[in-house]
Design an enzyme around this catalytic site. Sequence first.
Site, PDB file in Angstrom:
ATOM      1  N   HIS A  46       0.840  -1.210   0.000  1.00 24.02           N
ATOM      2  CA  HIS A  46       0.000   0.000   0.000  1.00 24.02           C
ATOM      3  C   HIS A  46       0.868   1.251   0.000  1.00 24.02           C
ATOM      4  O   HIS A  46       2.051   1.225   0.376  1.00 24.02           O
ATOM      5  CB  HIS A  46      -0.966   0.018   1.201  1.00 24.02           C
ATOM      6  CG  HIS A  46      -0.319   0.469   2.489  1.00 24.02           C
ATOM      7  ND1 HIS A  46      -0.218   1.789   2.845  1.00 24.02           N
ATOM      8  CD2 HIS A  46       0.246  -0.238   3.504  1.00 24.02           C
ATOM      9  CE1 HIS A  46       0.373   1.888   4.029  1.00 24.02           C
ATOM     10  NE2 HIS A  46       0.670   0.666   4.439  1.00 24.02           N
ATOM     11  N   CYS A  47       0.268   2.354  -0.425  1.00 21.27           N
ATOM     12  CA  CYS A  47       0.891   3.672  -0.323  1.00 21.27           C
ATOM     13  C   CYS A  47      -0.113   4.583   0.384  1.00 21.27           C
ATOM     14  O   CYS A  47      -0.911   4.126   1.203  1.00 21.27           O
ATOM     15  CB  CYS A  47       1.319   4.191  -1.688  1.00 21.27           C
ATOM     16  SG  CYS A  47      -0.018   4.375  -2.906  1.00 21.27           S
ATOM     17  N   TRP A  48      -0.098   5.880   0.082  1.00 22.07           N
ATOM     18  CA  TRP A  48      -0.994   6.811   0.778  1.00 22.07           C
ATOM     19  C   TRP A  48      -2.443   6.650   0.326  1.00 22.07           C
ATOM     20  O   TRP A  48      -3.355   6.483   1.138  1.00 22.07           O
ATOM     21  CB  TRP A  48      -0.505   8.239   0.569  1.00 22.07           C
ATOM     22  CG  TRP A  48      -1.488   9.318   0.931  1.00 22.07           C
ATOM     23  CD1 TRP A  48      -1.926  10.328   0.133  1.00 22.07           C
ATOM     24  CD2 TRP A  48      -2.159   9.509   2.187  1.00 22.07           C
ATOM     25  NE1 TRP A  48      -2.819  11.134   0.808  1.00 22.07           N
ATOM     26  CE2 TRP A  48      -2.984  10.653   2.076  1.00 22.07           C
ATOM     27  CE3 TRP A  48      -2.157   8.820   3.399  1.00 22.07           C
ATOM     28  CZ2 TRP A  48      -3.786  11.121   3.113  1.00 22.07           C
ATOM     29  CZ3 TRP A  48      -2.961   9.287   4.444  1.00 22.07           C
ATOM     30  CH2 TRP A  48      -3.756  10.412   4.294  1.00 22.07           C
ATOM     31  N   TYR A  85      -3.296   3.881   2.792  1.00 22.60           N
ATOM     32  CA  TYR A  85      -3.254   4.233   4.205  1.00 22.60           C
ATOM     33  C   TYR A  85      -4.416   5.153   4.584  1.00 22.60           C
ATOM     34  O   TYR A  85      -4.913   5.097   5.718  1.00 22.60           O
ATOM     35  CB  TYR A  85      -1.919   4.913   4.519  1.00 22.60           C
ATOM     36  CG  TYR A  85      -1.743   5.316   5.959  1.00 22.60           C
ATOM     37  CD1 TYR A  85      -1.547   4.363   6.956  1.00 22.60           C
ATOM     38  CD2 TYR A  85      -1.772   6.662   6.329  1.00 22.60           C
ATOM     39  CE1 TYR A  85      -1.386   4.732   8.282  1.00 22.60           C
ATOM     40  CE2 TYR A  85      -1.607   7.042   7.650  1.00 22.60           C
ATOM     41  CZ  TYR A  85      -1.420   6.069   8.629  1.00 22.60           C
ATOM     42  OH  TYR A  85      -1.271   6.449   9.947  1.00 22.60           O
TER      43      TYR A  85
END
Length: 351
Positions: A92-94, A122
């Site tokens: 995952h990222c932002w 996130y």
Amino acid sequence: MTDIQIDQYFQLYQHYPLIDVRSPGEFEKGHIPGAFNIPLFSNDERAHVGTVYKNEGQDKAIELGFQYVTPKLQWFVDETLKIAPDKKVIVHCWRGGMRSHSFAKHLIDNGFQDVKVITKGYKAFRNFVLNLFEKEVDLKVIGGFTGSGKTHILHQLQKMNCQVVDLEQIAKHKGSAFGSIGEDRQPTVEQFENNLFLQWYQLDFNKPVYVEDESHSIGGVKIPMSLYKKIRESRVYFLHIPKEKRAKLLVDDYARFDNQLLKNGILKITKKLGGLVTQQALEALDSENYFDVAMLALNYYDKSYLRGVERRKKDLIEPIELNESDPKKNAIFLKNYIEKNTIINQHTSSF
């Protein structure tokens, strides 16, 4: 590559390593508990890409991003293999955008067979966290003056198979001027919420949950407001234990630490203690008369805690007289008392 929702992640998280590809600064501020950080960009690189995106547009920012990422491509694979040797991983990222999908595709291109990406990343997790604290829960709040051994009682209740959430343990702080002594560095406010969430998520909300009565702030972190309101609006079982017994328990808890740490704690509350009492406490500390130090400090803490209790609704305060500070005995008594009164209240309300 498979996109999954955040609630699906929590059905899988015990079986898949989680990789957070955000920058180290983003990760340090707050991350999903248990995640490993393999950042696409350093903090400076991310800031540079962001500046180029703002001033020159998306295409130029992507071009710069590739320049930063390309020398690290093998490192990404090597680091991920250390975490996920069976080549099954969640990323995952932002916001579940370009960073996580590019990273996931790179893993697939290099032999990873099962790669999942958290949709909206996130940000979706943070929304999930805050929403969970809105959930209704039957809180059993343990209150009492400083030195009542509330945290020790919680630990005993946990051994008795009660559901317990130790907010101070998660906060890495005991909630007073002496609260940081013997603790690790506190998490950020955001990470405290994340760590608390993981315990909260695992609770059975059909059963009661024991917590300690706390201020909104525990050291440098804050209890999520929706949960704090629940604590304030729940019945508090207020333990009345003789002051001398409480002072002895404080000695047992704190006298093992360096005197300079204790002195720093006393100096933090100088204005509240007053100059004379502060001087008396410091002299007692120099003489290693820890019992007198504790008794002097309790003069302030008892008044402070009482002010907080007085702001509660009176009908939500349940006084419980205890003669000893033995946490095991007090935990057994408290559990039996609460369970007995719960049954009586349920029986009464049925008429």
